[in-house]
Design a protein around this motif. Sequence first.
Motif, PDB file in Angstrom:
ATOM      1  N   VAL A 104       0.843  -1.203   0.000  1.00 29.24           N
ATOM      2  CA  VAL A 104       0.000   0.000   0.000  1.00 29.24           C
ATOM      3  C   VAL A 104       0.875   1.250   0.000  1.00 29.24           C
ATOM      4  N   ALA A 105       1.906   1.265   0.831  1.00 33.97           N
ATOM      5  CA  ALA A 105       2.801   2.418   0.881  1.00 33.97           C
ATOM      6  C   ALA A 105       3.502   2.622  -0.459  1.00 33.97           C
ATOM      7  N   LEU A 106       3.934   1.533  -1.088  1.00 35.95           N
ATOM      8  CA  LEU A 106       4.582   1.649  -2.397  1.00 35.95           C
ATOM      9  C   LEU A 106       3.608   2.196  -3.429  1.00 35.95           C
ATOM     10  N   LEU A 107       2.383   1.672  -3.437  1.00 29.65           N
ATOM     11  CA  LEU A 107       1.387   2.175  -4.381  1.00 29.65           C
ATOM     12  C   LEU A 107       1.147   3.662  -4.168  1.00 29.65           C
ATOM     13  N   GLU A 108       1.031   4.065  -2.915  1.00 24.50           N
ATOM     14  CA  GLU A 108       0.786   5.485  -2.630  1.00 24.50           C
ATOM     15  C   GLU A 108       1.929   6.354  -3.146  1.00 24.50           C
ATOM     16  N   VAL A 109       3.171   5.897  -2.971  1.00 23.73           N
ATOM     17  CA  VAL A 109       4.320   6.656  -3.486  1.00 23.73           C
ATOM     18  C   VAL A 109       4.261   6.751  -4.999  1.00 23.73           C
ATOM     19  N   LEU A 110       3.998   5.633  -5.660  1.00 23.54           N
ATOM     20  CA  LEU A 110       3.979   5.624  -7.127  1.00 23.54           C
ATOM     21  C   LEU A 110       2.853   6.485  -7.680  1.00 23.54           C
ATOM     22  N   LEU A 111       1.684   6.438  -7.058  1.00 21.58           N
ATOM     23  CA  LEU A 111       0.575   7.289  -7.500  1.00 21.58           C
ATOM     24  C   LEU A 111       0.923   8.759  -7.304  1.00 21.58           C
ATOM     25  N   ARG A 112       1.501   9.084  -6.164  1.00 19.78           N
ATOM     26  CA  ARG A 112       1.855  10.476  -5.881  1.00 19.78           C
ATOM     27  C   ARG A 112       2.902  10.991  -6.866  1.00 19.78           C
ATOM     28  N   GLU A 113       3.868  10.134  -7.218  1.00 15.80           N
ATOM     29  CA  GLU A 113       4.900  10.540  -8.168  1.00 15.80           C
ATOM     30  C   GLU A 113       4.301  10.821  -9.545  1.00 15.80           C
ATOM     31  N   ARG A 114       3.196  10.150  -9.872  1.00 20.92           N
ATOM     32  CA  ARG A 114       2.508  10.373 -11.150  1.00 20.92           C
ATOM     33  C   ARG A 114       1.474  11.490 -11.068  1.00 20.92           C
TER      34      ARG A 114
END
Length: 278
Positions: free
Chosen positions: A103-113
């Motif tokens: 979940v934390a990784l997904l949140e980082v990747l979404l935020r970066e996009r």
Amino acid sequence: MTYRAGWIHYTNVAPILDSLVLPDGVTAITGVPTQMNAALMSGEVDIANISAVEFIRNAHMLEALPDFSVAVLGPVYSVNLFHTRPLKELRRIALTAQSAMSVALLEVLLRERGLCPKLERAEGEAEDLLAAGYDGVLRIGDSALREWYQVVGPLGDTQTMTTLPSTGRGITVTDLACEWFDLTGHPFTFAVWAYRKDNPPPPELVQAMREARRDGLGHLAQVAQRHAGALGLPPRVVQHYLWNFRYHLEAPDRLGLRQFASKAVPGHAPLCFGKRPG
């Protein structure tokens, strides 16, 4: 006094845990990542292969073994976002409660996009949740590996894992570790073996873990064969999956871990690792 271990016994740690013989005075329980994270923090266990993000969030009180990890450089195959729309058009994503790390990784990747779809807790297989109205579903572990293969497989006699498509049955599978590599060029460390700073594991346990890892990596085909049946996957798929992992927390893995820490938990305490064996 008994030293208590908490193992997240997904297939990805089979090369370490399958042949592990616990020394006298050590006991073990098993559970999913969020359960073992909580068990370590509550003191129910003394060491666990926990989500790297929980190690980062609790770096003020935890230390990690210096030479054990679950990391990859590129695809991981078992931390997947299943989706029916392009990433930039996703509106509702179902999240598993089993893993804080993914979940934390997904949140980082979404935020970066620059993306901000609605994230909701929901359990179930990816295709069922997609049919129920979600346009994205985050899945982890053995289930995610199996469901990925259901979407993109089967693997033909002349194919390799790296030539399988990322889409099938109207579904796209985005491998979050690949997304991380595309973003940073670094490996991604999903888990470390962590313990409280004031209660390190006995040397006999760490040595037994190193011996089990050496045995597992030296007999990877046999390990894959043992787990393939339970997963419902061809042995060569499972073997490729396992040899893809980095189990030694080497310098590139630490670099990627520290970069993730800066993005996911700004202002975290310094990450501490025990002394490497001589």
